[in-house]
Motif scaffolding. Structure first.
Motif, PDB file in Angstrom:
ATOM      1  N   GLN A   1       0.892  -1.175  -0.046  1.00 39.84           N
ATOM      2  CA  GLN A   1       0.132   0.136   0.002  1.00 39.84           C
ATOM      3  C   GLN A   1       0.819   1.135   0.137  1.00 39.84           C
ATOM      4  OE1 GLN A   1      -3.356   0.278  -0.546  1.00 39.84           O
ATOM      5  NE2 GLN A   1      -2.823   2.336  -0.913  1.00 39.84           N
ATOM      6  N   GLU A   2       2.025   1.229   0.747  1.00 36.44           N
ATOM      7  CA  GLU A   2       2.842   2.501   0.749  1.00 36.44           C
ATOM      8  C   GLU A   2       3.457   2.618  -0.557  1.00 36.44           C
ATOM      9  OE1 GLU A   2       4.060   2.527   5.596  1.00 36.44           O
ATOM     10  OE2 GLU A   2       5.442   1.281   3.897  1.00 36.44           O
ATOM     11  N   SER A   3       3.832   1.599  -1.270  1.00 41.88           N
ATOM     12  CA  SER A   3       4.324   1.621  -2.581  1.00 41.88           C
ATOM     13  C   SER A   3       3.308   2.548  -3.421  1.00 41.88           C
ATOM     14  CB  SER A   3       4.536   0.198  -3.194  1.00 41.88           C
ATOM     15  OG  SER A   3       3.563  -0.348  -3.673  1.00 41.88           O
ATOM     16  N   PHE A   4       2.046   2.278  -3.396  1.00 41.00           N
ATOM     17  CA  PHE A   4       1.074   2.990  -4.453  1.00 41.00           C
ATOM     18  C   PHE A   4       1.498   4.364  -4.256  1.00 41.00           C
ATOM     19  CE2 PHE A   4      -1.196  -1.122  -4.071  1.00 41.00           C
ATOM     20  CZ  PHE A   4      -0.743  -1.443  -5.263  1.00 41.00           C
ATOM     21  N   ASP A   5       1.352   4.828  -2.765  1.00 38.23           N
ATOM     22  CA  ASP A   5       1.588   6.145  -2.679  1.00 38.23           C
ATOM     23  C   ASP A   5       2.749   6.860  -3.047  1.00 38.23           C
ATOM     24  OD1 ASP A   5      -0.900   6.105  -1.254  1.00 38.23           O
ATOM     25  OD2 ASP A   5       0.104   5.508   0.678  1.00 38.23           O
ATOM     26  N   ALA A   6       4.095   6.022  -2.831  1.00 40.19           N
ATOM     27  CA  ALA A   6       5.272   6.386  -3.379  1.00 40.19           C
ATOM     28  C   ALA A   6       5.310   6.856  -4.874  1.00 40.19           C
ATOM     29  CB  ALA A   6       6.418   5.689  -2.958  1.00 40.19           C
ATOM     30  N   LEU A   7       4.447   5.912  -5.458  1.00 45.39           N
ATOM     31  CA  LEU A   7       4.547   6.203  -7.119  1.00 45.39           C
ATOM     32  C   LEU A   7       4.019   7.634  -7.365  1.00 45.39           C
ATOM     33  CD1 LEU A   7       3.099   2.766  -8.599  1.00 45.39           C
ATOM     34  CD2 LEU A   7       5.360   3.602  -8.687  1.00 45.39           C
ATOM     35  N   GLU A   8       3.277   7.967  -6.718  1.00 42.80           N
ATOM     36  CA  GLU A   8       2.638   9.345  -6.794  1.00 42.80           C
ATOM     37  C   GLU A   8       3.516  10.469  -6.206  1.00 42.80           C
ATOM     38  OE1 GLU A   8      -0.035   9.627  -8.845  1.00 42.80           O
ATOM     39  OE2 GLU A   8      -0.375   7.723  -9.090  1.00 42.80           O
ATOM     40  N   THR A   9       4.121  10.262  -5.222  1.00 39.14           N
ATOM     41  CA  THR A   9       4.727  11.377  -4.430  1.00 39.14           C
ATOM     42  C   THR A   9       6.345  11.332  -4.810  1.00 39.14           C
ATOM     43  OG1 THR A   9       4.725   9.967  -2.496  1.00 39.14           O
ATOM     44  CG2 THR A   9       2.918  11.689  -2.735  1.00 39.14           C
ATOM     45  N   PHE A  10       6.819  10.253  -5.094  1.00 40.73           N
ATOM     46  CA  PHE A  10       8.307   9.961  -5.126  1.00 40.73           C
ATOM     47  C   PHE A  10       8.591   9.907  -6.668  1.00 40.73           C
ATOM     48  CE2 PHE A  10      12.081   7.131  -5.018  1.00 40.73           C
ATOM     49  CZ  PHE A  10      13.001   8.169  -4.593  1.00 40.73           C
ATOM     50  N   VAL A  11       7.773   9.228  -7.336  1.00 34.48           N
ATOM     51  CA  VAL A  11       7.941   9.188  -8.750  1.00 34.48           C
ATOM     52  C   VAL A  11       9.463   8.272  -9.149  1.00 34.48           C
ATOM     53  CG1 VAL A  11       7.470  10.158 -10.847  1.00 34.48           C
ATOM     54  CG2 VAL A  11       6.514  11.134  -9.230  1.00 34.48           C
ATOM     55  N   PRO A  12       9.441   7.102  -8.768  1.00 41.45           N
ATOM     56  CA  PRO A  12      11.000   6.564  -8.976  1.00 41.45           C
ATOM     57  C   PRO A  12      11.235   6.203 -10.355  1.00 41.45           C
ATOM     58  CG  PRO A  12       9.231   4.863  -8.457  1.00 41.45           C
ATOM     59  CD  PRO A  12       8.370   6.348  -8.087  1.00 41.45           C
TER      60      PRO A  12
END
Length: 241
Positions: free
Chosen positions: A35-46
């Protein structure tokens, strides 16, 4: 600075990876759950994702499928699962590479760079034909041969107006073929185009992808008219009406 998202719930391993990659001049963020990974996709944009298969909230292979639907950035699985079936499942779920724990940090860095090279074809080290194939400005690649089209946004292969199920690697091969009809590609060139030279792909894998693609686009896969073998070299694609 290239950004690496680490999805790893083991604190010791996760922080060790984060520390090493940070010292190698990567911008790194670590999360512990799917679940945290989905948030990181939007905020961190790896630019690349490192994914452990054993997570507290969901199966890693299932998460890989979900991530692949949301992003095209390279996904490198890092796992203690060493069976061939586990590797196949991960690659079939959309992973671009698979590295078994324990592994060398230097090898991890090399594989990350290989994936970034594959996903950033405009950079100087990328072959010119890969850059051209990956920078098409249109959402759909088509030509006068209307029986075959590639939808870049949906990553879909359309044969005779019907969408054909296709894997991530098969689509990359077809995009390259379609962009350069008649050009002969060696197996090494196809490996570089879809995975990166240091990745978990070999010449036999390319042959399997070609066989599967022939079944999907050829009228008679045993006597292919479009994807042809060039003996001693590799393959070429002929876009006939």
């Amino acid at each position: 600075m290239q950004k690496v998202l680490i999805i790893e719930d083991d604190t010791i391993i996760g922080e060790m990876l984060k520390l090493y990659l940070s010292e190698e001049n990567f911008n790194v963020q670590r999360v512990e759950t799917g679940q945290e990974s989905f948030d990181a996709l939007e905020t961190f944009v790896p630019d690349v994702i490192l994914l452990d298969l054993i997570l507290p909230d969901m199966d890693g292979a299932d998460l890989c499928k979900l991530l692949r639907h949301q992003t095209h950035v390279p996904i490198l699985v890092i796992s203690m699962k060493t069976k061939v079936t586990d590797r196949i499942q991960a690659l079939s779920s959309g992973a671009d590479d698979y590295l078994c724990k324990p592994f060398s940090m230097q090898e991890l860095k090399a594989r990350i760079i290989a994936q970034l090279r594959r996903s950033s074809p405009q950079t100087a080290f990328a072959p010119a034909f890969i850059a051209a194939a990956s920078s098409s400005p249109t959402a759909t690649i088509s030509s006068n041969a209307q029986w075959l089209q590639l939808d870049l946004e949906r990553r879909a292969l359309i044969v005779n107006d019907e969408v054909v199920e296709i894997t991530f690697s098969e689509f990359e091969i077809m995009k390259l073929f379609y962009s350069f009809p008649g050009k002969v590609f060696s197996r090494d060139e196809l490996i570089n185009a879809i995975r990166g030279i240091d990745s978990y792909v070999n010449e036999r894998s390319i042959d399997v992808h070609i066989t599967n693609l022939r079944k999907k686009i050829e009228y008679n896969p045993r006597q292919p008219q479009h994807i042809k073998t060039v003996w001693g070299v590799g393959y070429k694609f002929e876009l006939l009406p």
